[in-house]
Write an enzyme that holds these catalytic residues in place. Structure first.
Site, PDB file in Angstrom:
ATOM      1  N   LYS A 112     -30.955  29.857 -27.067  1.00 29.17           N
ATOM      2  CA  LYS A 112     -29.827  30.395 -28.713  1.00 29.17           C
ATOM      3  C   LYS A 112     -29.660  32.116 -28.456  1.00 29.17           C
ATOM      4  O   LYS A 112     -29.449  32.628 -27.479  1.00 29.17           O
ATOM      5  CB  LYS A 112     -31.380  30.925 -29.340  1.00 29.17           C
ATOM      6  CG  LYS A 112     -31.180  29.219 -29.717  1.00 29.17           C
ATOM      7  CD  LYS A 112     -32.740  28.927 -31.106  1.00 29.17           C
ATOM      8  CE  LYS A 112     -32.936  28.113 -31.481  1.00 29.17           C
ATOM      9  NZ  LYS A 112     -33.357  28.097 -33.269  1.00 29.17           N
ATOM     10  N   TYR A 140     -26.715  22.005 -37.635  1.00 27.99           N
ATOM     11  CA  TYR A 140     -28.991  22.313 -38.700  1.00 27.99           C
ATOM     12  C   TYR A 140     -28.842  21.838 -39.680  1.00 27.99           C
ATOM     13  O   TYR A 140     -29.497  21.803 -40.684  1.00 27.99           O
ATOM     14  CB  TYR A 140     -29.455  23.613 -38.427  1.00 27.99           C
ATOM     15  CG  TYR A 140     -29.714  24.181 -36.540  1.00 27.99           C
ATOM     16  CD1 TYR A 140     -31.053  24.061 -36.784  1.00 27.99           C
ATOM     17  CD2 TYR A 140     -28.852  25.257 -36.514  1.00 27.99           C
ATOM     18  CE1 TYR A 140     -31.894  23.891 -35.611  1.00 27.99           C
ATOM     19  CE2 TYR A 140     -29.909  25.650 -35.315  1.00 27.99           C
ATOM     20  CZ  TYR A 140     -30.378  25.092 -34.748  1.00 27.99           C
ATOM     21  OH  TYR A 140     -31.577  25.594 -33.819  1.00 27.99           O
ATOM     22  N   ASN A 192     -35.656  33.424 -32.845  1.00 23.48           N
ATOM     23  CA  ASN A 192     -36.688  31.937 -31.319  1.00 23.48           C
ATOM     24  C   ASN A 192     -36.442  31.134 -29.941  1.00 23.48           C
ATOM     25  O   ASN A 192     -37.346  30.682 -29.384  1.00 23.48           O
ATOM     26  CB  ASN A 192     -38.184  31.572 -32.448  1.00 23.48           C
ATOM     27  CG  ASN A 192     -37.154  29.644 -32.558  1.00 23.48           C
ATOM     28  OD1 ASN A 192     -35.932  30.199 -32.054  1.00 23.48           O
ATOM     29  ND2 ASN A 192     -37.855  28.496 -33.106  1.00 23.48           N
ATOM     30  N   HIS A 251     -34.013  26.979 -28.867  1.00 24.04           N
ATOM     31  CA  HIS A 251     -34.085  24.229 -29.499  1.00 24.04           C
ATOM     32  C   HIS A 251     -34.677  23.984 -28.664  1.00 24.04           C
ATOM     33  O   HIS A 251     -34.091  23.498 -27.017  1.00 24.04           O
ATOM     34  CB  HIS A 251     -33.117  24.976 -30.594  1.00 24.04           C
ATOM     35  CG  HIS A 251     -32.608  22.852 -30.532  1.00 24.04           C
ATOM     36  ND1 HIS A 251     -33.203  23.068 -32.633  1.00 24.04           N
ATOM     37  CD2 HIS A 251     -32.564  21.723 -30.025  1.00 24.04           C
ATOM     38  CE1 HIS A 251     -33.784  21.449 -32.193  1.00 24.04           C
ATOM     39  NE2 HIS A 251     -32.598  21.573 -31.381  1.00 24.04           N
ATOM     40  N   GLU A 296     -28.523  14.602 -30.347  1.00 24.17           N
ATOM     41  CA  GLU A 296     -27.966  16.501 -30.638  1.00 24.17           C
ATOM     42  C   GLU A 296     -26.897  15.887 -29.179  1.00 24.17           C
ATOM     43  O   GLU A 296     -26.255  17.164 -29.309  1.00 24.17           O
ATOM     44  CB  GLU A 296     -29.134  17.182 -30.099  1.00 24.17           C
ATOM     45  CG  GLU A 296     -30.250  16.931 -31.992  1.00 24.17           C
ATOM     46  CD  GLU A 296     -31.442  18.101 -31.559  1.00 24.17           C
ATOM     47  OE1 GLU A 296     -31.805  18.117 -31.016  1.00 24.17           O
ATOM     48  OE2 GLU A 296     -31.950  17.991 -33.108  1.00 24.17           O
TER      49      GLU A 296
HETATM   50  P1  CMP Z   1     -35.169  25.090 -33.973  1.00 21.48           P
HETATM   51  O1  CMP Z   1     -36.620  24.656 -33.157  1.00 21.48           O
HETATM   52  O2  CMP Z   1     -34.332  25.290 -33.108  1.00 21.48           O
HETATM   53  O3  CMP Z   1     -35.235  24.245 -35.484  1.00 21.48           O
HETATM   54  C1  CMP Z   1     -34.857  24.777 -36.668  1.00 21.48           C
HETATM   55  C2  CMP Z   1     -34.720  26.761 -36.581  1.00 21.48           C
HETATM   56  O4  CMP Z   1     -34.922  27.224 -37.890  1.00 21.48           O
HETATM   57  C3  CMP Z   1     -35.971  27.110 -36.066  1.00 21.48           C
HETATM   58  O5  CMP Z   1     -35.888  26.666 -34.386  1.00 21.48           O
HETATM   59  C4  CMP Z   1     -35.722  28.904 -36.407  1.00 21.48           C
HETATM   60  O6  CMP Z   1     -34.727  29.794 -35.252  1.00 21.48           O
HETATM   61  C5  CMP Z   1     -34.912  28.543 -37.497  1.00 21.48           C
HETATM   62  N1  CMP Z   1     -36.532  28.543 -39.150  1.00 21.48           N
HETATM   63  C6  CMP Z   1     -37.404  27.912 -39.132  1.00 21.48           C
HETATM   64  N2  CMP Z   1     -38.393  28.224 -39.437  1.00 21.48           N
HETATM   65  C7  CMP Z   1     -37.961  29.510 -40.212  1.00 21.48           C
HETATM   66  C8  CMP Z   1     -39.162  30.521 -40.913  1.00 21.48           C
HETATM   67  N3  CMP Z   1     -39.794  29.987 -41.511  1.00 21.48           N
HETATM   68  N4  CMP Z   1     -38.026  31.148 -41.236  1.00 21.48           N
HETATM   69  C9  CMP Z   1     -36.415  31.574 -40.531  1.00 21.48           C
HETATM   70  N5  CMP Z   1     -36.124  30.917 -39.442  1.00 21.48           N
HETATM   71  C10 CMP Z   1     -36.684  29.412 -39.275  1.00 21.48           C
END
Ligand code: CMP
Length: 138
Positions: free
Chosen positions: A10, A50, A113, A116, A127
């Site tokens: 990311k 998403y 984070n 993904h 995907e």
């Molecule tokens: P990812 O695994 O890519 O899937 C969805 C993404 O949304 C997740 O990682 C985070 O980057 C984001 N995400 C998931 N939950 C939250 C949350 N509660 N608040 C903000 N971002 C979130």
């Protein structure tokens, strides 16, 4: 259990120069890179990728973040690829992720984070084909 999964390194990881460290970790875990691209996602691509989160309150911010800078998208291969990548990534929220996981080591917040990973074999397939033609997987 399929042997392929999909990952996005990311924008926060790319910005901080952590791409190489994350790929090194994935290779050490036995993943082989079958396809790899560096992209700057468009708003349309991020919204579509998403799409399942469209109704969530964090959706708008998530799209803004995922389009804030370049990412690497990759198709990875290994035995039990989907569950193994999820184990190596750690919990969605880096604060709750186990020691030694990618999100613990490189993630900033539940949104930013680091990485993904697909959550099922069906989603891995979808995907991968969102970003790669079969002929690009080598
Ligand atoms: P990812 O695994 O890519 O899937 C969805 C993404 O949304 C997740 O990682 C985070 O980057 C984001 N995400 C998931 N939950 C939250 C949350 N509660 N608040 C903000 N971002 C979130």
């Amino acid at each position: 259990m399929s042997n392929r999964t999909f990952t996005i390194i990311k924008p926060d990881s790319v910005r901080k120069g952590n791409f190489g460290k994350i790929i090194t970790k994935l290779e050490a875990e036995g993943f082989r890179v079958r396809g790899l691209k560096k992209l700057h996602l468009s708003q349309k691509q991020a919204e579509s990728f998403y799409g399942v989160h469209r109704e969530r309150q964090f959706f708008k911010d998530l799209v803004k973040y995922m389009t804030s800078g370049p990412v690497y998208v990759a198709a990875l291969e290994r035995e039990d690829a989907v569950p193994h990548l999820r184990k190596v990534m750690g919990a969605t929220d880096p604060a709750k992720a186990d020691a030694g996981t990618i999100r613990k080591d490189f993630g900033e917040s539940i949104e930013q984070n680091a990485i993904h990973g697909s959550d099922s074999d069906d989603n891995a397939k979808a995907e991968i084909s969102f970003f790669f033609a079969e002929s690009e997987l080598v």
